[in-house]
Every structure is written in structure tokens, then in C-alpha cells.
Design a protein around this motif. Structure first.
Motif, short mmCIF file in Angstrom:
data_model
loop_
_atom_site.label_atom_id
_atom_site.label_comp_id
_atom_site.label_asym_id
_atom_site.label_seq_id
_atom_site.Cartn_x
_atom_site.Cartn_y
_atom_site.Cartn_z
N SER A 95 0.84 -1.21 0.00
CA SER A 95 0.00 0.00 0.00
C SER A 95 0.87 1.26 0.00
CB SER A 95 -0.95 0.01 1.19
OG SER A 95 -0.23 0.03 2.41
N GLU A 96 2.03 1.20 0.72
CA GLU A 96 2.93 2.36 0.75
C GLU A 96 3.59 2.56 -0.62
OE1 GLU A 96 2.81 0.09 3.09
OE2 GLU A 96 2.35 1.18 4.94
N VAL A 97 3.91 1.45 -1.29
CA VAL A 97 4.49 1.53 -2.65
C VAL A 97 3.49 2.18 -3.60
CG1 VAL A 97 5.28 0.18 -4.64
CG2 VAL A 97 6.02 -0.46 -2.33
N ARG A 98 2.22 1.74 -3.48
CA ARG A 98 1.17 2.32 -4.34
C ARG A 98 1.02 3.82 -4.08
NH1 ARG A 98 -3.65 4.34 -3.82
NH2 ARG A 98 -5.07 4.28 -5.62
N GLU A 99 1.01 4.22 -2.80
CA GLU A 99 0.86 5.63 -2.45
C GLU A 99 2.01 6.47 -3.00
OE1 GLU A 99 -1.73 7.20 -0.97
OE2 GLU A 99 -2.71 5.25 -1.14
N ALA A 100 3.23 5.90 -2.98
CA ALA A 100 4.40 6.63 -3.49
C ALA A 100 4.27 6.83 -5.00
CB ALA A 100 5.68 5.86 -3.15
N HIS A 101 3.81 5.79 -5.71
CA HIS A 101 3.61 5.91 -7.16
C HIS A 101 2.48 6.88 -7.48
CE1 HIS A 101 6.40 3.10 -9.02
NE2 HIS A 101 6.19 2.27 -8.01
N LEU A 102 1.42 6.86 -6.66
CA LEU A 102 0.29 7.78 -6.86
C LEU A 102 0.75 9.23 -6.70
CD1 LEU A 102 -2.73 8.34 -7.30
CD2 LEU A 102 -3.08 8.03 -4.84
N ALA A 103 1.61 9.47 -5.70
CA ALA A 103 2.13 10.82 -5.46
C ALA A 103 2.89 11.33 -6.69
CB ALA A 103 3.03 10.83 -4.23
N LYS A 104 3.63 10.42 -7.33
CA LYS A 104 4.37 10.82 -8.53
C LYS A 104 3.42 11.10 -9.70
CE LYS A 104 8.40 9.53 -11.30
NZ LYS A 104 9.42 8.49 -11.59
N SER A 105 2.35 10.29 -9.80
CA SER A 105 1.33 10.50 -10.84
C SER A 105 0.70 11.87 -10.69
CB SER A 105 0.23 9.44 -10.75
OG SER A 105 0.74 8.15 -10.79
N LEU A 106 0.33 12.20 -9.45
CA LEU A 106 -0.34 13.48 -9.19
C LEU A 106 0.61 14.66 -9.39
CD1 LEU A 106 -2.55 12.61 -6.07
CD2 LEU A 106 -3.15 12.55 -8.48
N PHE A 107 1.91 14.41 -9.15
CA PHE A 107 2.89 15.48 -9.39
C PHE A 107 2.98 15.79 -10.89
CE2 PHE A 107 7.25 16.80 -10.44
CZ PHE A 107 7.26 18.03 -9.78
N TYR A 108 3.07 14.74 -11.71
CA TYR A 108 3.11 14.93 -13.17
C TYR A 108 1.84 15.64 -13.66
CZ TYR A 108 7.34 12.19 -14.14
OH TYR A 108 8.64 11.74 -14.23
N THR A 109 0.73 15.28 -13.04
CA THR A 109 -0.54 15.92 -13.41
C THR A 109 -0.51 17.40 -13.03
OG1 THR A 109 -1.72 13.84 -13.01
CG2 THR A 109 -3.05 15.83 -13.08
N ARG A 110 0.01 17.68 -11.85
CA ARG A 110 0.07 19.06 -11.35
C ARG A 110 0.92 19.95 -12.24
NH1 ARG A 110 3.52 20.33 -6.27
NH2 ARG A 110 4.66 21.65 -7.71
N ILE A 111 2.05 19.42 -12.72
CA ILE A 111 2.94 20.25 -13.54
C ILE A 111 2.49 20.26 -15.02
CG2 ILE A 111 4.91 19.95 -12.00
CD1 ILE A 111 6.06 17.94 -14.10
#
Length: 386
Positions: A95-111
Motif C-alpha cells: 500500500s505504501e508503494v502504491r501511495e508513493a507511485h500515486l504521489a508521482k502520478s499526481l505530481f506529473y498531473t500538477r505540472i
């Protein structure tokens, strides 16, 4: 990426501002403020690629130092996110691995890096088990689609979400999907389906990340007027308590809806003129502005003529508060296009309706098909005789 409860997703707010900034009918004074707000939003989220695009299109002025600062911040943040992913994979659970990947996805979306965001969302999905969490990833993809107006991406994501619901899924997410699909249908000129989806979601609306509730009601009323018959419009829209509580806050909308239902055509045209500007400056409705204006006029002219076997052009012009010449020109266009079932007697100044009778149409169709079948049989018999 997703807005907080009750607030619109910031990138969709930015998309609307960008639309107004490049719209020829938006006031120049407003564009000065919009330009500042767009630049501030782009800087705040380090949207380097969007900044370059806007500068190339001469929407914003290029400042190389600003661009370099954005890229430096992006590189630093990506380094931190990659370290978190590596740490989670080595020391923590799934679950922590998934959350870390999700954070990166949302960062790419944000920029505003669309391709990398979609790629990273796929990686995140591969680490996701729960149907609800997979649905949330689809909603992030849909928001990206609406930011870039990528209808192919939106369509595929909606189909994907529907397939996910066959595996399970809660009602709250299903209801949210209806609004996303309704917005897609409205944006692609399928107003009838959009109206039905919006009406199904009125009492359960929670999709504030797309637009506020007032805007949702605005879209619901506009799509319903050209899609529903009078009886359905009365039941589902005119008397709907959810609509009644909000409709007064939206300029001209109450008068637009009620004057149509109450046959107050002069008031209807007045409200219609006021609403036209709002429709023209709406990001999703703007491409269909001319089509929508035509469809609304078809509805209102048909409703007026429904009550008469024949009526003078002067009486109709008076009812709508326009000149005889205007009505004559308008109706001739709609009749020629097959939108209105009537004919104009120019000499007498009279309109004569010739509404198609369903039974008569069926009878004519049967005769036509019968003749076609007999001709085919005769041709076949000649071939057999040979």
C-alpha cells in the motif's frame, strides 16, 4: 489533482481562464486580470511545458529565468519522489508503494505533463487491487482529459470505468461517473443523453471537482430544454425542488425556463439573449453555440405553432416581440431545413401548419415498402423465367 470537497479542481479553473484569455469575445479589461491569474497559477504549480506553449502562442511573455526556476524545482521534486518510491519498495508494504507511485502520478498531473502523468497512472494501477481505488485513478485520468479536451481519452476512460463497475464499486462513484459522462456527452453535442445523465444526478451530486452545483444546474436546464417534451420538462425540471433552490442565482435562467413553459415568448427571447453570452463564453458549450441557438429556436417555434392550424405572421411576430421580416426569414430557414412542419402563404401573410400524422406516415411507409418488395419479386421472377 482532485479538488477538496465543495471546490473545483484548480487545473479545470485554469483551463477555463485560458479559454477566456484566448476568446475574441471576452472583454479586454478582463483579459488583463486573467493573464495575471494564469501566470500566477502556472508558476505556483511549476507548469513548465504549459508555460513554454503559452509563450510560443504569444499568450504569455517568455521569461527564461522563470522557466529555469520551474525546471529546477521539478527536477528536485522528482528526485525526492523517486527516493520515496525506492524506500517504499525496499522497506515498506504494497500500500505504501502504491501511495508513493500515486504521489508521482499526481505530481506529473500538477505540472501539466500529460504523457508522463498517464504513464505513471498506469504504473500506479498495476500496484492497485481495490476496485474503488482503480476508479479514483480513472477519475484522475478523466480530469486530465477535460483539461486538454482530449475526447478520445475521456471516452476510453468512461468505458473503462463502466467495466470496473461490473466487478463492483460503490454508488457514490457510480453517481459521480454519470456527471463525468454527462459532461462528455454535452461537450460532444449529445444533449439528450447529457440531459438524462444530469437529471439522474441532481439529488446525488458530489462532483464538485468538475464544476460548482450552480454550473451543474445551468447545464442541466440548458440540455433539458432541447431534449425533453413539455410534460417531462414540467416534472423533472420546472417543478424539481433541487433546481428551484438554485435557479434564481443564475442570471436569466429562471426566466428562460419558465417563460418557455408558460408560453411567454417575448420574455423568453429577452432571457435567451441574456443567456447567449454565457453560453458563448462557456468552455464546453462554446463549440456548439450556433447549433444550440438553432435547436432552442426550433423548440420554441414548434411549441407556438402546435396550438394553431393557421396563424398570421404578424401575430407570431407580435407574440415574440420581433419584426415580421425577422420571423419570415427565420421560419423560411427552419422550414427549408425540415425543422418546422408548416408553410408560409406570403400573399395572405399566413402560416399554415401541416403536422405529420404518425398513422398516416406509417401507412405511407408501408405502401412504399410494399411497392419496393413487389418490384424485387417481379425482377426475381424474370430471372427465374430465363
Amino acid at each position: 489533482m482532485e479538488g477538496q470537497d465543495g471546490t473545483q479542481q484548480p487545473h479545470l479553473v485554469l483551463a477555463h481562464k485560458l479559454f477566456l484569455l484566448t476568446h475574441p469575445d471576452a472583454p479586454d479589461i478582463e483579459k488583463v486580470c486573467l493573464k495575471e491569474e494564469v501566470l500566477a497559477a502556472v508558476k505556483a504549480d511549476d507548469m513548465a511545458s504549459l508555460y513554454e506553449t503559452l509563450a510560443a502562442d504569444l499568450v504569455l511573455e517568455m521569461d527564461q529565468s522563470v522557466l529555469d526556476a520551474m525546471r529546477a524545482k521539478i527536477d528536485d521534486e522528482l528526485k525526492k519522489l523517486d527516493e520515496k518510491i525506492a524506500d517504499a519498495e525496499e522497506n515498506l508494504g504494497e500500500s505504501e508503494v502504491r501511495e508513493a507511485h500515486l504521489a508521482k502520478s499526481l505530481f506529473y498531473t500538477r505540472i501539466g505533463d500529460k504523457e508522463k502523468a498517464l504513464e505513471q497512472l498506469k504504473v500506479t494501477e498495476s500496484k492497485t487491487v481495490a476496485v474503488g481505488q482503480k476508479m479514483d485513478l480513472v477519475f484522475y485520468t478523466l480530469q486530465l482529459g477535460f483539461f486538454y479536451m482530449d475526447f478520445d481519452l475521456i471516452s476510453k476512460s468512461i468505458d473503462k470505468a463502466k467495466n470496473l463497475f461490473e466487478e463492483g464499486g460503490d454508488w457514490e462513484r457510480k453517481n459521480r461517473l454519470k456527471v463525468y459522462e454527462g459532461l462528455y456527452c454535452m461537450s460532444t453535442r449529445n444533449f439528450k443523453k447529457a440531459a438524462n445523465l444530469f437529471l439522474d444526478s441532481i439529488s446525488t451530486f458530489t462532483t464538485y471537482e468538475l464544476f460548482p452545483y450552480d454550473t451543474f444546474i445551468f447545464y442541466t436546464v440548458l440540455t433539458s430544454i432541447i431534449s425533453l417534451d413539455r410534460v417531462s420538462l414540467k416534472q423533472k425540471v420546472v417543478d424539481a425542488p433541487e433546481i428551484l433552490t438554485v435557479i434564481g442565482k443564475i442570471p436569466y435562467l429562471s426566466e428562460f425556463l419558465n417563460s418557455l413553459y408558460d408560453c411567454q415568448y417575448k420574455s423568453f427571447f429577452s432571457a435567451f439573449a441574456g443567456l447567449a453570452e454565457q453560453i458563448k463564453l462557456d468552455r464546453y458549450l462554446h463549440p456548439h453555440f450556433r447549433y444550440y441557438m438553432r435547436e432552442v429556436r426550433t423548440v420554441v417555434y414548434s411549441q407556438f405553432l402546435e396550438s394553431y392550424k393557421s396563424v398570421t405572421i404578424e401575430a407570431m411576430a407580435k407574440a415574440f416581440g420581433v419584426t415580421v421580416e425577422f420571423i419570415d426569414l427565420e421560419l423560411s430557414r427552419f422550414i427549408a431545413a425540415g425543422k418546422l412542419h408548416c408553410k408560409i402563404d406570403k400573399v395572405a401573410g399566413v402560416l399554415e401548419t401541416n403536422r405529420p400524422d404518425a398513422k398516416n406516415a406509417l401507412y405511407q411507409s408501408t405502401i412504399k415498402q410494399g411497392d419496393f418488395l413487389l418490384n424485387r419479386i417481379q425482377k426475381l421472377s424474370r430471372v427465374i423465367d430465363l
